[in-house]
Design an enzyme around this catalytic site. Structure first.
Site, PDB file in Angstrom:
ATOM      1  N   ASP A 283       9.381   3.262  -0.450  1.00  0.00           N
ATOM      2  CA  ASP A 283       8.335   3.918   0.331  1.00  0.00           C
ATOM      3  C   ASP A 283       8.559   3.526   1.790  1.00  0.00           C
ATOM      4  O   ASP A 283       8.225   2.427   2.216  1.00  0.00           O
ATOM      5  CB  ASP A 283       6.958   3.459  -0.171  1.00  0.00           C
TER       6      ASP A 283
ATOM      7  N   LYS B  29       4.233   9.575   8.550  1.00  0.00           N
ATOM      8  CA  LYS B  29       3.992   9.100   9.919  1.00  0.00           C
ATOM      9  C   LYS B  29       4.982   9.684  10.942  1.00  0.00           C
ATOM     10  O   LYS B  29       4.769  10.789  11.431  1.00  0.00           O
ATOM     11  CB  LYS B  29       4.002   7.568   9.941  1.00  0.00           C
TER      12      LYS B  29
ATOM     13  N   TYR C 107       0.856  -1.192   0.000  1.00  0.00           N
ATOM     14  CA  TYR C 107       0.000   0.000   0.000  1.00  0.00           C
ATOM     15  C   TYR C 107       0.886   1.233   0.000  1.00  0.00           C
ATOM     16  O   TYR C 107       1.866   1.296   0.754  1.00  0.00           O
ATOM     17  CB  TYR C 107      -0.896  -0.003   1.247  1.00  0.00           C
TER      18      TYR C 107
HETATM   19  C1  LIG Z   1       3.787   2.335   3.192  1.00  0.00           C
HETATM   20  C2  LIG Z   1       2.801   3.452   3.141  1.00  0.00           C
HETATM   21  N1  LIG Z   1       2.920   4.397   2.193  1.00  0.00           N
HETATM   22  C3  LIG Z   1       2.070   5.431   2.113  1.00  0.00           C
HETATM   23  C4  LIG Z   1       1.041   5.566   3.008  1.00  0.00           C
HETATM   24  C5  LIG Z   1       0.109   6.723   2.892  1.00  0.00           C
HETATM   25  O1  LIG Z   1       0.345   7.634   3.913  1.00  0.00           O
HETATM   26  P1  LIG Z   1      -0.842   8.617   4.414  1.00  0.00           P
HETATM   27  O2  LIG Z   1      -1.845   7.752   5.104  1.00  0.00           O
HETATM   28  O3  LIG Z   1      -0.124   9.575   5.326  1.00  0.00           O
HETATM   29  O4  LIG Z   1      -1.392   9.289   3.210  1.00  0.00           O
HETATM   30  C6  LIG Z   1       0.880   4.622   4.019  1.00  0.00           C
HETATM   31  C7  LIG Z   1      -0.206   4.748   5.006  1.00  0.00           C
HETATM   32  O5  LIG Z   1      -0.447   3.928   5.838  1.00  0.00           O
HETATM   33  C8  LIG Z   1       1.775   3.534   4.083  1.00  0.00           C
HETATM   34  O6  LIG Z   1       1.649   2.585   5.024  1.00  0.00           O
END
Ligand SMILES: Cc1ncc(COP(=O)(O)O)c(C=O)c1O
Length: 334
Positions: A137, A165, A44
């Site tokens: 990511d 985060k 994700y």
């Molecule tokens: C690995 C990863 N990338 C991107 C995101 C997206 O971040 P946000 O919820 O701050 O938009 C998340 C959210 O949980 C994530 O776990």
């Protein structure tokens, strides 16, 4: 942040992880002059259109992987491979049509799945050979598996990193960054537009600054202590599994862990997670919730142990977990 992530010569702040991955992909497309991207099934990366394909986290929980409302054109440009499948990735990237491989170097949105230095090295090498940018990511793994994230932990250098985060210290912050020649594609130097009324706003960035400073100051002890807490609680959970004859497999790394209710000895792929017992997970989650402990609301998520969890918190959690394991054992007639 750049001190902790030497792969980032330059950084841009956003308001969320979603914006960070979305912008990172746009920059990668401009830099390589290619349209397609490659992601892994079950990973994700936020909720921008091109990344809601074969996605993990809430989509998997709801029982599907591609979001509705995305145009066929966008769907066509997002290619998907299985995490761990080196040959599959190589076959796709050899077309030299792919701008970037975006990946969670430690997949944590289909539950926590084992990663390895060998696999990440292979991804690095294939991307370099094919002129594909490698985007790590690290929205979850950043500042969590180590101060310098998974790239420090495994010793692999991506071209672009996305963060979120933890770097906001509880406030809404995301970031993306990488090599100068890539980041120079962004306006006003280049012609990739990136903006945001609240991107890098002083309140959120101040909170993040304090958080990152704290982590930098305490890095020698903090990450080891976190890992010790995870080993403590997960060893005890394994004992509960044995005591109540509830088959489980726990994956853990640093301060992250996932309990899979399964007979499998290894959980290394999305299929293993999908096949694990949802009813058992549901009993586990609801028993904990009824007794004042909030666990991840789906088997497709990871537990995060925090520096703020005391030994008493962990022991209280284990007491409540025992109630859940007892119930699941009874359901199984044990
Ligand atoms: C690995 C990863 N990338 C991107 C995101 C997206 O971040 P946000 O919820 O701050 O938009 C998340 C959210 O949980 C994530 O776990």
């Amino acid at each position: 942040v750049c001190k902790c992530y030497p792969s980032m010569d330059m950084i841009r702040f956003t308001t969320s992880g979603t914006e960070a991955t979305m912008a990172a992909i746009r920059v990668a497309r401009a830099f390589t002059n290619r349209n397609k991207i490659l992601k892994f099934e079950g990973c994700y990366h936020g909720h921008s259109d091109s990344l809601l394909v074969s996605s993990g986290s809430g989509l998997l929980t709801d029982g599907y992987q591609d979001s509705n409302g995305i145009t066929e054109g966008v769907l066509k440009d997002t290619l998907v491979a299985k995490f761990g499948d080196v040959a599959g990735v190589k076959a796709i990237l050899e077309s030299k049509e792919v701008a970037a491989l975006i990946m969670e170097p430690v997949p944590a949105n289909m539950g926590l799945i084992d990663s390895s230095k060998e696999f990440l090295t292979a991804m690095r090498d294939i991307c370099t050979e094919t002129g594909t940018l490698l985007i790590f990511d690290e929205v979850i793994s950043g500042f969590r598996v180590a101060l310098g994230g998974a790239q420090e932990y495994y010793g692999i250098t991506p071209d672009i990193t996305t963060l979120g985060k933890i770097i906001g210290g509880g406030y809404p912050v995301g970031a993306f960054g990488g090599k100068k020649e890539i980041m120079d594609m962004i306006a006003p130097v280049g012609r990739v537009y990136h903006a945001g009324t609240l991107s890098g706003n002083p309140v959120a960035v101040r909170a993040g600054f304090e958080m990152v400073s704290y982590l930098m100051k305490n890095k020698e002890t903090l990450y080891k202590e976190l890992e010790k807490k995870v080993i403590y609680i997960t060893d005890k959970i394994e004992e509960l599994g044995k005591k109540y004859e509830v088959p489980i497999k726990i994956n853990r790394l640093g301060s992250l862990f996932t309990i899979f209710f399964t007979d499998l000895k290894e959980v290394t792929a999305l299929d293993h997670v999908i096949d694990s017992n949802t009813e058992h997970y549901s009993i586990y989650f609801n028993t904990l919730l009824d007794n004042g402990v909030v666990a991840p609301p789906s088997k497709y998520e990871a537990h995060f142990v925090s520096t703020e969890h005391s030994k008493e918190d962990l022991d209280k959690t284990l007491e409540v977990m025992e109630l859940a394991f007892k119930k699941i054992g009874e359901l199984n007639g044990k």
